[in-house]
Design a protein around this motif. Sequence first.
Motif, PDB file in Angstrom:
ATOM      1  N   ILE A   1       0.903  -1.122   0.009  1.00 52.20           N
ATOM      2  CA  ILE A   1       0.015   0.013   0.146  1.00 52.20           C
ATOM      3  C   ILE A   1       0.813   1.262   0.063  1.00 52.20           C
ATOM      4  O   ILE A   1       1.786   1.254   0.712  1.00 52.20           O
ATOM      5  N   ASP A   2       0.613   2.248  -1.134  1.00 55.07           N
ATOM      6  CA  ASP A   2       1.278   3.363  -0.915  1.00 55.07           C
ATOM      7  C   ASP A   2       0.413   4.465  -0.383  1.00 55.07           C
ATOM      8  O   ASP A   2      -0.579   4.624  -1.074  1.00 55.07           O
ATOM      9  N   THR A   3       0.750   5.384   0.603  1.00 53.83           N
ATOM     10  CA  THR A   3      -0.088   6.290   1.259  1.00 53.83           C
ATOM     11  C   THR A   3       0.330   7.673   0.874  1.00 53.83           C
ATOM     12  O   THR A   3       0.027   8.853   1.098  1.00 53.83           O
ATOM     13  N   GLY A   4       1.488   7.742  -0.059  1.00 51.26           N
ATOM     14  CA  GLY A   4       2.198   8.822  -0.400  1.00 51.26           C
ATOM     15  C   GLY A   4       1.607  10.042  -1.025  1.00 51.26           C
ATOM     16  O   GLY A   4       0.764   9.686  -1.935  1.00 51.26           O
ATOM     17  N   ASN A   5       2.009  11.242  -1.048  1.00 54.42           N
ATOM     18  CA  ASN A   5       1.575  12.410  -1.858  1.00 54.42           C
ATOM     19  C   ASN A   5       2.826  13.151  -2.174  1.00 54.42           C
ATOM     20  O   ASN A   5       3.602  13.581  -1.458  1.00 54.42           O
ATOM     21  N   TYR A   6       2.683  13.726  -3.478  1.00 53.31           N
ATOM     22  CA  TYR A   6       4.030  14.569  -3.943  1.00 53.31           C
ATOM     23  C   TYR A   6       3.734  16.063  -3.674  1.00 53.31           C
ATOM     24  O   TYR A   6       2.485  16.483  -4.167  1.00 53.31           O
ATOM     25  N   TYR A   7       4.617  16.759  -2.900  1.00 52.74           N
ATOM     26  CA  TYR A   7       4.504  18.101  -2.575  1.00 52.74           C
ATOM     27  C   TYR A   7       5.852  18.496  -3.099  1.00 52.74           C
ATOM     28  O   TYR A   7       6.844  18.455  -2.376  1.00 52.74           O
ATOM     29  N   PRO A   8       5.947  19.372  -4.297  1.00 57.14           N
ATOM     30  CA  PRO A   8       7.291  19.882  -4.679  1.00 57.14           C
ATOM     31  C   PRO A   8       7.887  20.815  -3.644  1.00 57.14           C
ATOM     32  O   PRO A   8       9.156  20.612  -3.769  1.00 57.14           O
ATOM     33  N   THR A   9       7.294  21.358  -2.930  1.00 58.49           N
ATOM     34  CA  THR A   9       7.867  22.279  -1.696  1.00 58.49           C
ATOM     35  C   THR A   9       8.634  21.447  -0.837  1.00 58.49           C
ATOM     36  O   THR A   9       9.633  21.740  -0.643  1.00 58.49           O
TER      37      THR A   9
END
Length: 246
Positions: free
Chosen positions: A98-106
């Motif tokens: 399971i991947d819970t991740g999110n991409y935030y460029p900052t």
Amino acid sequence: MSGSQPQEARMKIGIIGAGSIGATLARKWVTLGHEVFLANSRGPDSLRELAAGIGATPVTTAQAARSGEVVVVTIPQRAVLDLPKDLFQGVPADVVVIDTGNYYPTRDGAISALQGGQPESAWVSEQLGRPVVKAFNNIYFKSLAEKGLPPGTPGRIALPVSGAPPEARAKVLRLIDALGFDPVDAGGLEESWRQQPGTPCYTRDLDAPALKEALAAADRSRIPEYRKAADDAVKHFFATQTPRRP
């Protein structure tokens, strides 16, 4: 939701990442009778106090990846690149990741594939060399910790699940229901962009009908706009935090 599940329903679950989502999932799953193995980038010694308070076992990332039927990767997107390249080598194919991740460029810096439009969890799957299921990425940890309700309760929060293979997705749907949330099958990994940061379903604590409407309303051409709105929120959060004393 509390109390133990039937013995046959109990599982061994590895969690890589002991931040807000990882620790919350660990605590809730232990309460439900699952055996949880918790890992982070700093090693088991750094987790002994947290794990003891939860009832989990502190382990290395390699041990977490080999701990049982389900492995949760819940770390910042950029940190996926720092995981061992052979992390899942030899792990049986039926172990659900399971991947819970999110991409935030900052926070995560420039990742060209994501900025070019590749779904975030599809990129994670490529880095891990494993199929993944995207889940738990669009809910605040406090809602995850406090707002679970029994099945059939009006207004029960729904969570989307996308990924492959279908049988892995089905297992995650059942886990979500047991945690106190209505699971919504959001399709294969190619559809996972619909639950990324800033999309209509992101962090809104919607019930199942509203969640399905929000997923359908997402517009792929607006991913840069969605991401910027979420990233601006992250910038604001960090800007308003009180600096820690050395």
